[in-house]
Design a protein around this motif. Structure first.
Motif, PDB file in Angstrom:
ATOM      1  N   VAL A  62       0.851  -1.201   0.000  1.00  0.00           N
ATOM      2  CA  VAL A  62       0.000   0.000   0.000  1.00  0.00           C
ATOM      3  C   VAL A  62       0.885   1.249   0.000  1.00  0.00           C
ATOM      4  CG1 VAL A  62      -1.793   1.258   1.263  1.00  0.00           C
ATOM      5  CG2 VAL A  62      -1.837  -1.237   1.201  1.00  0.00           C
ATOM      6  N   ALA A  63       1.949   1.229   0.824  1.00  0.00           N
ATOM      7  CA  ALA A  63       2.866   2.376   0.885  1.00  0.00           C
ATOM      8  C   ALA A  63       3.482   2.620  -0.491  1.00  0.00           C
ATOM      9  CB  ALA A  63       3.951   2.116   1.922  1.00  0.00           C
ATOM     10  N   GLY A  64       3.841   1.533  -1.183  1.00  0.00           N
ATOM     11  CA  GLY A  64       4.433   1.651  -2.520  1.00  0.00           C
ATOM     12  C   GLY A  64       3.467   2.295  -3.496  1.00  0.00           C
ATOM     13  N   LYS A  65       2.206   1.886  -3.425  1.00  0.00           N
ATOM     14  CA  LYS A  65       1.217   2.466  -4.342  1.00  0.00           C
ATOM     15  C   LYS A  65       0.985   3.943  -4.036  1.00  0.00           C
ATOM     16  CE  LYS A  65      -2.229   0.250  -6.472  1.00  0.00           C
ATOM     17  NZ  LYS A  65      -3.611  -0.288  -6.491  1.00  0.00           N
ATOM     18  N   PHE A  66       0.901   4.265  -2.752  1.00  0.00           N
ATOM     19  CA  PHE A  66       0.635   5.666  -2.393  1.00  0.00           C
ATOM     20  C   PHE A  66       1.859   6.567  -2.611  1.00  0.00           C
ATOM     21  CE2 PHE A  66      -3.288   5.040   0.572  1.00  0.00           C
ATOM     22  CZ  PHE A  66      -4.077   4.875  -0.561  1.00  0.00           C
ATOM     23  N   ALA A  67       3.014   5.970  -2.934  1.00  0.00           N
ATOM     24  CA  ALA A  67       4.186   6.786  -3.237  1.00  0.00           C
ATOM     25  C   ALA A  67       4.140   7.268  -4.687  1.00  0.00           C
ATOM     26  CB  ALA A  67       5.458   5.979  -2.986  1.00  0.00           C
ATOM     27  N   SER A  68       3.201   6.702  -5.461  1.00  0.00           N
ATOM     28  CA  SER A  68       3.120   7.069  -6.879  1.00  0.00           C
ATOM     29  C   SER A  68       1.922   7.987  -7.143  1.00  0.00           C
ATOM     30  CB  SER A  68       2.979   5.773  -7.699  1.00  0.00           C
ATOM     31  OG  SER A  68       2.162   5.981  -8.831  1.00  0.00           O
ATOM     32  N   PHE A  70       0.434   8.539  -9.804  1.00  0.00           N
ATOM     33  CA  PHE A  70      -0.536   7.873 -10.683  1.00  0.00           C
ATOM     34  C   PHE A  70      -1.580   7.127  -9.851  1.00  0.00           C
ATOM     35  CE2 PHE A  70      -2.054   4.130 -12.991  1.00  0.00           C
ATOM     36  CZ  PHE A  70      -2.496   4.699 -14.184  1.00  0.00           C
ATOM     37  N   TRP A  71      -1.135   6.296  -8.897  1.00  0.00           N
ATOM     38  CA  TRP A  71      -2.083   5.515  -8.080  1.00  0.00           C
ATOM     39  C   TRP A  71      -2.822   6.387  -7.074  1.00  0.00           C
ATOM     40  CZ3 TRP A  71      -3.774   1.621 -10.355  1.00  0.00           C
ATOM     41  CH2 TRP A  71      -2.943   0.796 -11.134  1.00  0.00           C
ATOM     42  N   GLN A  72      -2.158   7.472  -6.628  1.00  0.00           N
ATOM     43  CA  GLN A  72      -2.860   8.410  -5.730  1.00  0.00           C
ATOM     44  C   GLN A  72      -4.081   8.976  -6.456  1.00  0.00           C
ATOM     45  OE1 GLN A  72       0.265  11.247  -4.772  1.00  0.00           O
ATOM     46  NE2 GLN A  72       0.290  10.551  -2.651  1.00  0.00           N
ATOM     47  N   TRP A  73      -3.874   9.455  -7.700  1.00  0.00           N
ATOM     48  CA  TRP A  73      -4.987  10.046  -8.448  1.00  0.00           C
ATOM     49  C   TRP A  73      -6.013   9.005  -8.850  1.00  0.00           C
ATOM     50  CZ3 TRP A  73      -6.328  14.848  -8.169  1.00  0.00           C
ATOM     51  CH2 TRP A  73      -5.366  15.808  -7.853  1.00  0.00           C
ATOM     52  N   TRP A  74      -5.551   7.768  -9.156  1.00  0.00           N
ATOM     53  CA  TRP A  74      -6.476   6.670  -9.490  1.00  0.00           C
ATOM     54  C   TRP A  74      -7.409   6.426  -8.303  1.00  0.00           C
ATOM     55  CZ3 TRP A  74      -6.033   3.180 -13.904  1.00  0.00           C
ATOM     56  CH2 TRP A  74      -6.939   2.120 -13.865  1.00  0.00           C
ATOM     57  N   ASP A  75      -6.807   6.290  -7.116  1.00  0.00           N
ATOM     58  CA  ASP A  75      -7.601   5.984  -5.914  1.00  0.00           C
ATOM     59  C   ASP A  75      -8.520   7.136  -5.534  1.00  0.00           C
ATOM     60  OD1 ASP A  75      -6.391   3.569  -5.924  1.00  0.00           O
ATOM     61  OD2 ASP A  75      -5.339   3.778  -4.020  1.00  0.00           O
ATOM     62  N   VAL A  76      -8.022   8.373  -5.664  1.00  0.00           N
ATOM     63  CA  VAL A  76      -8.848   9.530  -5.324  1.00  0.00           C
ATOM     64  C   VAL A  76     -10.017   9.654  -6.315  1.00  0.00           C
ATOM     65  CG1 VAL A  76      -8.832  12.057  -5.401  1.00  0.00           C
ATOM     66  CG2 VAL A  76      -7.225  10.856  -3.949  1.00  0.00           C
TER      67      VAL A  76
END
Ligand code: HEM
Length: 149
Positions: A62-68, A70-76
């Motif tokens: 999860v930390a790895g994904k939230f460091a990007s 791209f995935w931050q905006w995908w999740d938001v």
């Protein structure tokens, strides 16, 4: 129309208000539905099937994904679209089934207030998440990453 019933979406009463929110709500449900199919199935595919799939999910994943970004905006995007879609869908159900005007107003307000709070909290979590908590133990998979950054 009696005091307790809603005006029909195409009645002059609704049209006279300028922007027809019911029409835009209807369009929003379809557009967000299409976007959610892509976002939700992309999310499930990446989290559950790529690489080690579900076995790879832990705090570091999860930390790895939230460091990007791209995935931050995908999740938001998923968070905002799904919560507004869900709240607006529930508003439709409340309007269909709750006959009392006061109860309807209270419930619809509660829906938007809770959706707004969850959107605010979720957005803050995604953009302020920091995996490097103080005193990470030596055994933590994040120890090396956090000490290097
Ligand atoms: C795969 C993605 C999704 C698609 C394609 C989709 C599509 C739709 C569409 C087209 C409607 C309007 C139906 C109508 O007006 O008769 C709708 C209603 C609704 N959706 Fe979704 N949706 C999706 C995901 C979600 C999610 C994640 C939630 C919850 C957060 C949700 C909750 C609702 C609710 C409560 C309604 C109202 C149901 C009703 O009027 O009876 N949907 N959805």
């Amino acid at each position: 129309m009696t005091a307790d019933t809603l005006a029909a979406p195409r009645s002059p009463e609704v049209r006279r208000r300028g922007v027809n929110l019911e029409k835009w709500g209807w369009i929003y449900m379809r557009v967000s539905g299409v976007l959610l199919i892509v976002l939700i199935f992309g999310h499930l595919f990446v989290n559950l099937m790529v690489g080690d799939g579900i076995h790879a999910i832990d705090f570091a994943f999860v930390a790895g994904k939230f460091a990007s970004p791209f995935w931050q905006w995908w999740d938001v995007a998923m968070l905002w679209l799904a919560l507004i879609h869900g709240a607006n869908g529930m508003r439709t159900i409340v309007n269909d089934y709750v006959a009392n005007k006061t109860a309807r107003t209270v419930l619809v307000w509660a829906l938007w207030v809770s959706a707004g709070l969850l959107i605010l909290l979720g957005t803050l979590v995604v953009f302020t998440f920091d995996p490097c908590i103080p005193n990470l133990s030596d055994g933590s998979v994040l120890f090396e990453y956090c000490n290097a950054n």
